[in-house]
Design a protein around this motif. Structure first.
Motif, PDB file in Angstrom:
ATOM      1  N   SER A 129       1.107  -0.948   0.111  1.00  0.00           N
ATOM      2  CA  SER A 129      -0.411   0.055   0.091  1.00  0.00           C
ATOM      3  C   SER A 129       1.347   1.703   0.005  1.00  0.00           C
ATOM      4  CB  SER A 129      -1.616  -0.597   1.204  1.00  0.00           C
ATOM      5  OG  SER A 129      -0.268  -0.239   2.591  1.00  0.00           O
ATOM      6  N   ARG A 130       0.616   2.112  -0.038  1.00  0.00           N
ATOM      7  CA  ARG A 130       1.076   3.512   0.085  1.00  0.00           C
ATOM      8  C   ARG A 130       0.712   4.522   0.872  1.00  0.00           C
ATOM      9  NH1 ARG A 130       4.589   4.959  -3.692  1.00  0.00           N
ATOM     10  NH2 ARG A 130       4.267   4.077  -5.596  1.00  0.00           N
ATOM     11  N   ASP A 131       1.533   5.589   2.151  1.00  0.00           N
ATOM     12  CA  ASP A 131       1.257   5.829   3.265  1.00  0.00           C
ATOM     13  C   ASP A 131       0.383   6.891   2.895  1.00  0.00           C
ATOM     14  OD1 ASP A 131       3.392   7.154   2.856  1.00  0.00           O
ATOM     15  OD2 ASP A 131       3.807   6.467   4.356  1.00  0.00           O
ATOM     16  N   GLU A 132       0.336   8.013   4.238  1.00  0.00           N
ATOM     17  CA  GLU A 132       0.028   9.331   3.931  1.00  0.00           C
ATOM     18  C   GLU A 132       0.638  10.241   3.062  1.00  0.00           C
ATOM     19  OE1 GLU A 132       0.291   8.300   7.209  1.00  0.00           O
ATOM     20  OE2 GLU A 132      -1.707   7.512   7.322  1.00  0.00           O
ATOM     21  N   GLN A 133       2.267  10.348   2.910  1.00  0.00           N
ATOM     22  CA  GLN A 133       3.619  10.582   2.499  1.00  0.00           C
ATOM     23  C   GLN A 133       3.284  10.021   0.482  1.00  0.00           C
ATOM     24  OE1 GLN A 133       4.122   9.671   5.500  1.00  0.00           O
ATOM     25  NE2 GLN A 133       3.505  11.624   6.447  1.00  0.00           N
ATOM     26  N   LYS A 134       2.871   9.162   0.523  1.00  0.00           N
ATOM     27  CA  LYS A 134       2.778   8.412  -0.845  1.00  0.00           C
ATOM     28  C   LYS A 134       3.795   7.732  -1.019  1.00  0.00           C
ATOM     29  CE  LYS A 134      -1.076   9.985  -2.529  1.00  0.00           C
ATOM     30  NZ  LYS A 134      -2.194   9.604  -1.969  1.00  0.00           N
ATOM     31  N   HIS A 135       4.188   7.113   0.482  1.00  0.00           N
ATOM     32  CA  HIS A 135       5.604   5.767   0.100  1.00  0.00           C
ATOM     33  C   HIS A 135       5.417   4.628   0.256  1.00  0.00           C
ATOM     34  CE1 HIS A 135       7.777   9.135   3.008  1.00  0.00           C
ATOM     35  NE2 HIS A 135       8.434   9.550   2.029  1.00  0.00           N
ATOM     36  N   VAL A 136       5.685   3.921  -0.227  1.00  0.00           N
ATOM     37  CA  VAL A 136       5.159   2.426  -0.569  1.00  0.00           C
ATOM     38  C   VAL A 136       6.013   1.525   0.669  1.00  0.00           C
ATOM     39  CG1 VAL A 136       5.975   0.083  -1.957  1.00  0.00           C
ATOM     40  CG2 VAL A 136       5.359   2.451  -3.162  1.00  0.00           C
ATOM     41  N   VAL A 137       4.345   1.106   1.320  1.00  0.00           N
ATOM     42  CA  VAL A 137       4.718   0.094   2.277  1.00  0.00           C
ATOM     43  C   VAL A 137       4.410  -1.347   2.242  1.00  0.00           C
ATOM     44  CG1 VAL A 137       3.782   0.311   4.456  1.00  0.00           C
ATOM     45  CG2 VAL A 137       3.811   2.261   3.772  1.00  0.00           C
ATOM     46  N   MET A 138       4.805  -2.049   3.285  1.00  0.00           N
ATOM     47  CA  MET A 138       4.822  -3.582   2.719  1.00  0.00           C
ATOM     48  C   MET A 138       4.654  -3.416   4.472  1.00  0.00           C
ATOM     49  SD  MET A 138       6.866  -6.167   0.892  1.00  0.00           S
ATOM     50  CE  MET A 138       8.733  -6.657   2.212  1.00  0.00           C
ATOM     51  N   HIS A 139       3.609  -4.772   3.836  1.00  0.00           N
ATOM     52  CA  HIS A 139       3.504  -5.386   5.368  1.00  0.00           C
ATOM     53  C   HIS A 139       3.081  -6.955   5.292  1.00  0.00           C
ATOM     54  CE1 HIS A 139       1.486  -1.299   7.181  1.00  0.00           C
ATOM     55  NE2 HIS A 139       1.097  -1.238   6.273  1.00  0.00           N
ATOM     56  N   LEU A 140       3.992  -7.999   6.059  1.00  0.00           N
ATOM     57  CA  LEU A 140       4.612  -9.213   6.150  1.00  0.00           C
ATOM     58  C   LEU A 140       4.107  -9.885   7.369  1.00  0.00           C
ATOM     59  CD1 LEU A 140       5.515 -11.599   4.271  1.00  0.00           C
ATOM     60  CD2 LEU A 140       7.958 -10.627   5.042  1.00  0.00           C
ATOM     61  N   GLU A 141       3.306 -10.862   6.959  1.00  0.00           N
ATOM     62  CA  GLU A 141       3.097 -11.187   8.462  1.00  0.00           C
ATOM     63  C   GLU A 141       3.455 -13.038   8.387  1.00  0.00           C
ATOM     64  OE1 GLU A 141      -1.040 -11.486   9.848  1.00  0.00           O
ATOM     65  OE2 GLU A 141      -0.868  -9.418   9.163  1.00  0.00           O
ATOM     66  N   LEU A 142       3.943 -14.017   9.325  1.00  0.00           N
ATOM     67  CA  LEU A 142       4.416 -14.626   9.149  1.00  0.00           C
ATOM     68  C   LEU A 142       4.175 -15.629  10.025  1.00  0.00           C
ATOM     69  CD1 LEU A 142       8.596 -13.787   7.994  1.00  0.00           C
ATOM     70  CD2 LEU A 142       6.848 -14.930   6.452  1.00  0.00           C
ATOM     71  N   ALA A 143       3.965 -17.613   9.964  1.00  0.00           N
ATOM     72  CA  ALA A 143       3.804 -17.591  10.987  1.00  0.00           C
ATOM     73  C   ALA A 143       4.147 -19.330  10.649  1.00  0.00           C
ATOM     74  CB  ALA A 143       2.414 -18.299  11.004  1.00  0.00           C
ATOM     75  N   ALA A 144       4.626 -19.986  11.300  1.00  0.00           N
ATOM     76  CA  ALA A 144       5.019 -21.311  10.922  1.00  0.00           C
ATOM     77  C   ALA A 144       5.684 -22.319  12.158  1.00  0.00           C
ATOM     78  CB  ALA A 144       6.353 -21.108  10.085  1.00  0.00           C
ATOM     79  N   LYS A 145       5.853 -23.651  11.877  1.00  0.00           N
ATOM     80  CA  LYS A 145       5.662 -24.515  13.319  1.00  0.00           C
ATOM     81  C   LYS A 145       7.293 -25.400  12.821  1.00  0.00           C
ATOM     82  CE  LYS A 145       1.075 -24.670  15.031  1.00  0.00           C
ATOM     83  NZ  LYS A 145       1.471 -24.445  16.494  1.00  0.00           N
ATOM     84  N   VAL A 146       8.052 -24.996  13.172  1.00  0.00           N
ATOM     85  CA  VAL A 146       9.571 -26.089  13.111  1.00  0.00           C
ATOM     86  C   VAL A 146       9.542 -26.951  13.882  1.00  0.00           C
ATOM     87  CG1 VAL A 146      10.375 -24.103  11.865  1.00  0.00           C
ATOM     88  CG2 VAL A 146      10.993 -24.169  13.889  1.00  0.00           C
ATOM     89  N   ALA A 147      11.131 -27.597  13.565  1.00  0.00           N
ATOM     90  CA  ALA A 147      11.087 -29.279  14.211  1.00  0.00           C
ATOM     91  C   ALA A 147      12.490 -29.186  14.126  1.00  0.00           C
ATOM     92  CB  ALA A 147      10.974 -30.418  13.171  1.00  0.00           C
ATOM     93  N   MET A 148      13.091 -28.332  15.481  1.00  0.00           N
ATOM     94  CA  MET A 148      14.506 -28.372  16.243  1.00  0.00           C
ATOM     95  C   MET A 148      15.066 -28.965  16.885  1.00  0.00           C
ATOM     96  SD  MET A 148      14.578 -24.147  15.985  1.00  0.00           S
ATOM     97  CE  MET A 148      16.693 -23.893  15.603  1.00  0.00           C
ATOM     98  N   LEU A 149      16.859 -29.434  17.560  1.00  0.00           N
ATOM     99  CA  LEU A 149      17.110 -30.157  18.162  1.00  0.00           C
ATOM    100  C   LEU A 149      17.002 -29.867  19.343  1.00  0.00           C
ATOM    101  CD1 LEU A 149      17.744 -33.092  18.254  1.00  0.00           C
ATOM    102  CD2 LEU A 149      20.118 -31.916  18.099  1.00  0.00           C
ATOM    103  N   CYS A 150      16.020 -30.037  20.617  1.00  0.00           N
ATOM    104  CA  CYS A 150      16.335 -29.227  21.581  1.00  0.00           C
ATOM    105  C   CYS A 150      17.183 -29.830  22.428  1.00  0.00           C
ATOM    106  CB  CYS A 150      14.820 -29.865  22.748  1.00  0.00           C
ATOM    107  SG  CYS A 150      14.674 -29.903  24.624  1.00  0.00           S
TER     108      CYS A 150
END
Length: 175
Positions: free
Chosen positions: A52-73
């Motif tokens: 999107s663009r903000d009030e000053q017409k700058h390009v804005v990017m919103h990113l959301e991530l979600a994952a379940k990862v398997a790691m060694l405890c």
């Protein structure tokens, strides 16, 4: 909003003009640097990105991530499934932009005329949100097979302080 496949290369300025957003999944196996730290690459990363663009017409990017990862405890040396992800807001600018005029509420993402590699950006953010020392929540770890908790003997519980000799020297008026 598009619920189809997430494009791997995007042009933020063009997408922001049209207020485009994408939602979908990217397989964990696509992220080679992240896969090196995991015990299993099964599963996917839920990705949502909006331009999107903000009030000053700058390009804005919103990113959301979600994952379940398997790691060694690191406590029990067994697989631990850990939830990772987050919300990220970027201000997309050219390399020569004056950073003193930019808003401090966004992370700055410098992009030239080339398309933005969204896969690399998602992988970078995933790497940053992985725990340094992966562990199960407290109390969920199992002891390894054959492990016996050592019992403390009576002499081990009443050990003296090794610095007590120094305390005695300090009190001695002859020194």
């Amino acid at each position: 909003m598009s619920n189809g496949p997430i494009p791997l290369l995007v042009e933020p300025h063009k997408l922001a003009d049209r207020a485009i957003s994408f939602t979908g999944e990217l397989p964990l196996a696509k992220f080679t640097r992240v896969a090196e730290l995991l015990t299993n690459t099964a599963g996917a990363v839920q990705v949502s990105v909006a331009f999107s663009r903000d009030e000053q017409k700058h390009v804005v990017m919103h990113l959301e991530l979600a994952a379940k990862v398997a790691m060694l405890c690191q406590r029990c040396l067994e697989d631990a499934v850990i939830s990772v992800g987050g919300h990220y807001d970027y201000l997309v600018v050219n390399h020569n932009a004056d950073s003193t005029l930019l808003s401090h509420s966004y992370d700055v993402l410098e992009v030239d005329d080339e398309p933005l590699d969204l896969l690399a950006l998602v992988e970078d953010e995933l790497l940053l949100c992985l725990p340094i020392v992966p562990m199960h929540p407290q109390g969920e770890c199992q002891s390894p097979a054959g492990y016996v908790e050592p019992e403390l003997g009576p002499d081990e519980t009443t050990r003296s302080n090794p610095f007590s000799v120094l305390a005695q020297l300090k009190r001695d008026p002859k020194l």
